[in-house]
Motif scaffolding. Structure first.
Motif, short mmCIF file in Angstrom:
data_model
loop_
_atom_site.label_atom_id
_atom_site.label_comp_id
_atom_site.label_asym_id
_atom_site.label_seq_id
_atom_site.Cartn_x
_atom_site.Cartn_y
_atom_site.Cartn_z
N VAL A 779 0.84 -1.20 0.00
CA VAL A 779 0.00 0.00 0.00
C VAL A 779 0.87 1.24 0.00
CG1 VAL A 779 -1.89 1.20 1.16
CG2 VAL A 779 -1.71 -1.30 1.32
N SER A 780 0.57 2.18 -0.88
CA SER A 780 1.34 3.41 -0.98
C SER A 780 0.88 4.40 0.08
CB SER A 780 1.15 4.03 -2.37
OG SER A 780 -0.08 4.74 -2.43
N PRO A 781 1.65 5.47 0.31
CA PRO A 781 1.13 6.58 1.13
C PRO A 781 -0.04 7.26 0.43
CG PRO A 781 3.52 6.71 0.87
CD PRO A 781 3.04 5.69 -0.11
N LEU A 782 -0.67 8.19 1.13
CA LEU A 782 -1.82 8.92 0.57
C LEU A 782 -1.31 10.10 -0.25
CD1 LEU A 782 -4.93 9.15 0.60
CD2 LEU A 782 -4.69 10.70 2.53
N TYR A 783 -1.86 10.27 -1.47
CA TYR A 783 -1.44 11.34 -2.36
C TYR A 783 -2.65 12.17 -2.77
CZ TYR A 783 2.86 8.74 -2.51
OH TYR A 783 4.00 8.11 -2.14
N ASN A 784 -2.41 13.45 -2.94
CA ASN A 784 -3.47 14.37 -3.33
C ASN A 784 -3.53 14.45 -4.86
OD1 ASN A 784 -5.54 16.13 -2.83
ND2 ASN A 784 -4.22 17.92 -2.68
N ALA A 785 -4.72 14.32 -5.39
CA ALA A 785 -4.90 14.35 -6.84
C ALA A 785 -4.79 15.78 -7.34
CB ALA A 785 -6.24 13.74 -7.22
N SER A 786 -3.82 16.05 -8.23
CA SER A 786 -3.67 17.38 -8.82
C SER A 786 -3.79 17.33 -10.33
CB SER A 786 -2.31 17.98 -8.41
OG SER A 786 -1.26 17.14 -8.83
N ALA A 787 -4.12 16.16 -10.87
CA ALA A 787 -4.33 16.02 -12.32
C ALA A 787 -5.52 15.10 -12.54
CB ALA A 787 -3.07 15.45 -12.99
N LYS A 788 -6.08 15.16 -13.76
CA LYS A 788 -7.25 14.34 -14.08
C LYS A 788 -6.86 12.90 -14.38
CE LYS A 788 -11.45 14.33 -16.90
NZ LYS A 788 -12.21 15.03 -17.97
N PHE A 789 -5.71 12.74 -15.07
CA PHE A 789 -5.28 11.40 -15.47
C PHE A 789 -3.88 11.12 -14.94
CE2 PHE A 789 -8.15 12.88 -18.86
CZ PHE A 789 -9.14 11.89 -18.77
N TYR A 790 -3.66 9.86 -14.57
CA TYR A 790 -2.35 9.38 -14.17
C TYR A 790 -2.08 8.06 -14.88
CZ TYR A 790 -2.30 12.73 -10.30
OH TYR A 790 -2.31 13.86 -9.54
N CYS A 791 -0.81 7.73 -14.91
CA CYS A 791 -0.41 6.45 -15.48
C CYS A 791 0.49 5.73 -14.49
CB CYS A 791 0.32 6.65 -16.81
SG CYS A 791 0.78 5.06 -17.60
N VAL A 792 0.08 4.51 -14.08
CA VAL A 792 0.89 3.67 -13.21
C VAL A 792 1.65 2.68 -14.09
CG1 VAL A 792 0.88 2.09 -11.25
CG2 VAL A 792 -0.86 3.88 -11.41
N SER A 793 2.97 2.74 -14.01
CA SER A 793 3.82 1.83 -14.80
C SER A 793 4.62 0.95 -13.85
CB SER A 793 4.76 2.62 -15.71
OG SER A 793 4.03 3.42 -16.62
N PHE A 794 4.76 -0.33 -14.20
CA PHE A 794 5.52 -1.23 -13.34
C PHE A 794 5.91 -2.47 -14.16
CE2 PHE A 794 1.08 -2.24 -13.01
CZ PHE A 794 1.01 -3.62 -13.04
N PHE A 795 6.90 -3.20 -13.67
CA PHE A 795 7.30 -4.49 -14.22
C PHE A 795 6.79 -5.59 -13.30
CE2 PHE A 795 10.10 -1.66 -16.38
CZ PHE A 795 10.41 -2.26 -17.59
N TYR A 796 6.40 -6.71 -13.90
CA TYR A 796 5.91 -7.83 -13.09
C TYR A 796 6.55 -9.12 -13.61
CZ TYR A 796 2.75 -8.58 -17.06
OH TYR A 796 2.23 -8.79 -18.31
N HIS A 797 6.60 -10.12 -12.71
CA HIS A 797 7.17 -11.43 -13.02
C HIS A 797 6.23 -12.46 -12.42
CE1 HIS A 797 9.93 -14.88 -12.95
NE2 HIS A 797 10.68 -14.23 -13.84
N MET A 798 5.54 -13.27 -13.28
CA MET A 798 4.56 -14.26 -12.83
C MET A 798 4.92 -15.60 -13.49
SD MET A 798 1.13 -11.84 -13.19
CE MET A 798 0.04 -13.04 -12.46
N TYR A 799 5.61 -16.45 -12.75
CA TYR A 799 6.14 -17.67 -13.35
C TYR A 799 5.91 -18.84 -12.40
CZ TYR A 799 9.43 -21.07 -15.29
OH TYR A 799 9.99 -22.20 -15.81
#
Length: 913
Positions: A779-799
């Motif tokens: 769980v991330s800390p709490l963030y205040n929304a200052s834009a309409k759109f966001y993009c969450v990018s991450f790498f994952y490994h499911m094997y």
């Protein structure tokens, strides 16, 4: 000692358009305390539910530039808590052990001087459940012509709660209801205080004699447990009954010992007895033990009503009252009333005359009066009448009337008041009737009509009374709305006509009235006069302190203005520079007539003329000073707190960088800023790195940016920024920058079979004791929304054969904690690292949650790495989930150092507040 080294990159100025990045305040309330729930009610207002005694914590998340100041206020729902008069200036509002009276609507007001303030509110609903109260009432009625009586019992259960309580009635351990027992009725009465349920036992039966329990519940809201009260009903249950050992009115002499007994004559269960006194508490030294009240050596001030109350929760409480009267007499007064019929104000032979006498006594009606003339008892006759209870005078007043006044009636009359047979001293008052007995006049002595004194000094107001006899003088205020004297009384008596005031204050200024009393003298229209009190006090000036900025070579005008004072004028004004006396400035003719300000003009601000100026203003009573700090120093920078993604991690070097942004406050007020001096120090370290940052002309609202690099994870740093002009150093601004990490919940460190592309990552272990469906969350800390759109990018490994699911959720905090699924993937995806871009559009403050769900077995692990959050939309061309993506730095060998990182090896680069 460690020295922190930084790589400081180039300064990147942003262009200014209009007000630049200056933006009005925006606010959003989020909760961070022990709330039961945050919900929307039926009229779409936010409701924060909390248990009484828990800790209330509300956060006001703000955006805007300059950084908005936050103020919390409250209205409604408060009988004793004046929260709206004691505002809290903080972004976090915290109330320990909240009480029910502190429920209501809380407002967060954020303002920064740009545009209108932002105001948000939330209603706080405090939940509680008190102990229930149970009372029993019985009625007996005749049925069928007195052949037999029918007895009905009402058990009334009352409780205070929020939300409304649910009631359950039990006989023994059995729950009662209408449908199961025709002999009972359960209903809610009208016009009751609190929440009430009545259990009615109709036509009492033998089985109705039992133990009854009233159980109240708020359905475990906020974890509040149920509460209950039990009553045993028997065939002897009866309300309390009392009798007193004395009469209801008890008259005693001062100094006697008083004992009153309150005796129980009935009641089952055994009633409890309690003594009280009205008004006020029991006298000091009084002892109430059981039903016995003892007052040793009773005094006049102990008079009053004493109440004995018996309660056993059956029927109404029984109450007996003793009116204790302690014999006393005080305040003997007389009145001389000339002939009322002829509307005379003087004593004249041939006219009627009435002398009246009164004392304040307890008991008043037991006072006897006796009149004497020239030392001998006055004898009744056709022309001399003694009456009692004159309707035109106070109660129990004795009057002696002289009909057709003769010269022989002149003499000294004495009225004596007494309590026959009681050890109370007699009181008497004497009045002389002669040709010299005349009504009063009142006047103010010459030169005393206006009294002028200095604040803090004593004052004496005087009125002279002439006449025989001379009555007391009554003082009051004329020109004040409150109409109260400094003593707090509306009227004050002075026997000598002098009103003495200690340590007068300016609010005592005004007009005072003196008038003759209508007692201890003639009962005629009061005579009156007035005295003016003027309280002189030192001047009050503005500004008390002022920071004056101006560019080098430009003129400055300093003005010290008189706000108030008595006298309301400036008698003298003295200017000093750095403590040294300055020559008096030239006097403007128009200002010399009624000076209300003093001015000093500096032709040009220089380094030599910069410094502290003081103007000392006097009005002959005292003095006050205006302080001016004159300089060409630049104002402090204004740090920009709404920078998107200010933190950037570099895991290969275990360092991070930070985007520092700011604007310059009022850059045109002084000479242009040439450069900034940047000082950065790791917290808990003494040494700092200092760097000069050159800039071109800085405009108002222009956003300046500097990237700090080589900051060590996970340390925080103090940044100090000072502008420099041709004058020299300006005002410094400082702030703390923090490295923030995600909060880890149930994730464990380890190594999946694939290669970690950037050395550190997080994964969920599926081996024992984990079971199918087990979940782990990051769980991330709490963030205040200052834009309409966001993009969450991450790498994952499911094997692995038994891979479960990986979910991405967005927790919105503007309408409570609402988790929304934004992305999900299940099953074996191969022994490769893959990248995902997930678009989100939070409507308010939010958190990012990664959730791993265990599959049917232990063969397979899930890992994530390099999570970033950026403003704007995601790349239109999504990466193929099955395509191998090589991350930057993947070809670099990494040295393992788990002792430095432990489980916290993933970072969220977000809008750091």
């Amino acid at each position: 000692m460690e020295v922190t080294c930084l790589l400081l990159l180039a300064l990147i100025p942003f262009h200014c358009r209009g007000q630049g990045v200056y933006a009005p305040a925006q606010a959003q309330i989020v909760h961070a305390g022990q709330a039961c729930v945050v919900k929307e009610d039926n009229i779409s207002e936010r409701v924060y539910t909390i248990r009484e005694g828990d800790t209330l914590m509300l956060q006001c998340l703000v955006t805007g530039h300059p950084r908005p100041q936050v103020r919390w206020t409250k209205t409604a729902g408060s009988a004793s808590d004046k929260f709206q008069e004691t505002s809290v200036f903080n972004e976090t509002l915290r109330i320990e052990r909240i009480a029910r009276t502190q429920g209501g609507r809380y407002y967060c007001k954020a303002e920064n001087g740009v545009g209108v303030p932002a105001i948000k509110s939330i209603r706080v609903d405090v939940q509680y459940l008190d102990e229930p109260m149970l009372t029993v009432h019985q009625t007996v009625s005749d049925v069928r012509g007195n052949f037999y009586q029918e007895k009905t019992v009402f058990l009334r259960c009352t409780v205070n709660s929020n939300p409304p309580a649910r009631f359950i009635w039990k006989r023994g351990s059995d729950t009662l209801s209408h449908s199961q027992d025709n002999g009972v009725d359960i209903y809610e009465p009208l016009y009751t205080q609190g929440e009430t349920k009545v259990l009615k036992l109709k036509n009492l039966r033998p089985q109705d004699y039992a133990s009854y329990t009233c159980q109240v519940s708020v359905r475990n809201v906020c974890g509040i447990p149920d509460k209950a009260i039990t009553f045993r009903l028997t065939n002897t249950t009866a309300p309390p009954a009392l009798k007193l050992s004395v009469n209801e009115t008890l008259v005693v002499n001062p100094g006697e010992n008083v004992t009153v007994q309150c005796l129980l004559t009935g009641g089952d269960p055994l009633p409890q007895l309690q003594w009280s006194h009205g008004p006020g508490p029991l006298p000091l030294g009084a002892l109430a033990q059981g039903g016995t009240l003892s007052i040793p050596s009773v005094q006049a001030q102990d008079s009053g009503y004493y109440n004995c109350t018996a309660t056993n929760n059956v029927g109404n409480p029984a109450k007996k009252t003793v009116n204790l009267l302690v014999r006393s007499m005080k305040n003997a007064t007389f009145q001389i009333t000339p002939d009322v019929i002829k509307e005379s104000e003087n004593i004249q032979l041939g006219q009627d005359l009435k002398l009246s006498c009164h004392v304040d006594a307890v008991p008043q009606e037991k006072v006897t009066y006796q009149w004497f003339k020239n030392g001998k008892p006055a004898r009744m006759s056709k022309r001399l009448l003694v009456t009692r209870n004159d309707p035109e005078l106070p109660a129990v007043t004795s009057s002696l009337e002289l009909i057709d006044l003769h010269f022989s009636d002149y003499g000294t009359y004495l009225c004596m008041a007494s309590f026959p047979g009681a050890p109370v001293p007699d009181l008497s008052v004497e009045v002389n009737i002669s040709s010299e007995t005349v009504p009063p006049t009142i006047s103010v002595p010459k030169g005393r009509a206006v009294v002028t004194v200095r604040e803090g000094s004593p004052a004496e107001l005087q009125c002279e009374v002439r006449g025989k006899p001379r009555p007391p003088v009554l003082w009051s205020r004329v020109d004040k709305e409150a109409a109260l004297l400094p003593s707090g009384l509306p009227l004050e008596e002075t026997p000598d006509g002098k009103l003495r005031l200690e340590r007068v204050s300016r609010d005592m200024s005004g007009t005072y009235r003196c008038q003759t009393a209508r007692y201890n003298g003639f009962n005629v229209r009061p005579r009156e006069a007035q005295v003016q009190l003027n309280v002189q006090f030192p001047p009050e000036v503005e500004p008390s302190s002022q920071d004056v900025r101006q560019a080098l070579g430009r003129p400055v005008l300093l003005r010290c203005s008189l706000l108030r004072g008595s006298p309301q004028r400036i008698a003298s004004a003295v200017w000093r520079f750095k403590g040294q006396l300055l020559p008096p400035p030239p006097v403007v003719p128009a200002a010399a007539e009624a000076p209300d300000h003093a001015e000093l003009r500096l032709d040009a601000v220089t380094r030599d003329s910069s410094g502290s100026y003081e103007c000392s203003v006097s009005n002959d009573v005292g003095s006050a000073a205006c302080l001016f700090q004159v300089s060409a120093k630049a104002y402090s920078p204004e740090f920009y707190f709404d920078t998107p993604n200010p933190t950037r991690s570099h895991k290969l070097s275990k360092n991070y960088s930070y985007v520092l942004q700011w604007t310059q406050r009022e850059p045109d007020a002084v000479d242009p800023v040439l450069n900034y001096r940047l000082s950065i120090r790791q917290l808990n370290q003494h040494n700092a790195v200092v760097k000069a940052i050159p800039v071109r002309r800085v405009e108002k609202g222009q956003l300046l940016e500097y990237i700090l690099t080589d900051l060590r994870v996970p340390h925080s740093y103090e940044v100090r920024l000072t502008p420099y002009t041709t004058f020299g150093a300006g005002d410094m601004a400082s702030r703390i920058i923090h490295y923030t990490e995600l909060t880890l919940v149930s994730f464990t460190p380890g190594t999946p079979e694939g290669e970690d592309l950037a050395c550190y990552y997080m994964f969920i272990e599926t081996s024992r004791p984990r079971e199918l469906g087990d979940r782990a969350r990051l769980v991330s800390p709490l963030y205040n929304a200052s834009a309409k759109f966001y993009c969450v990018s991450f790498f994952y490994h499911m094997y692995g054969k038994h891979i479960g699911s990986l979910n991405l959720l967005v927790r919105s905090r503007n309408k409570g904690a609402l988790d929304t699924h934004a992305w999900s993937l299940s099953g074996n995806k191969g022994n490769v690292w893959q990248q995902a871009h997930v678009p989100i559009s939070p409507s308010g403050p939010f958190q990012i949650i990664f959730e791993g769900v265990r599959g049917p077995g232990y063969l397979g692990d899930i890992a994530i790495d390099d999570v970033t959050l950026k403003k704007g939309e995601c790349p239109r061309k999504q990466t193929d989930p099955n395509k191998v993506v090589v991350m930057p730095g993947s070809g670099v060998s990494c040295q393992s150092s788990p002792q430095l990182w432990g489980p916290m090896a993933i970072f969220l680069l977000a809008l750091q507040r």
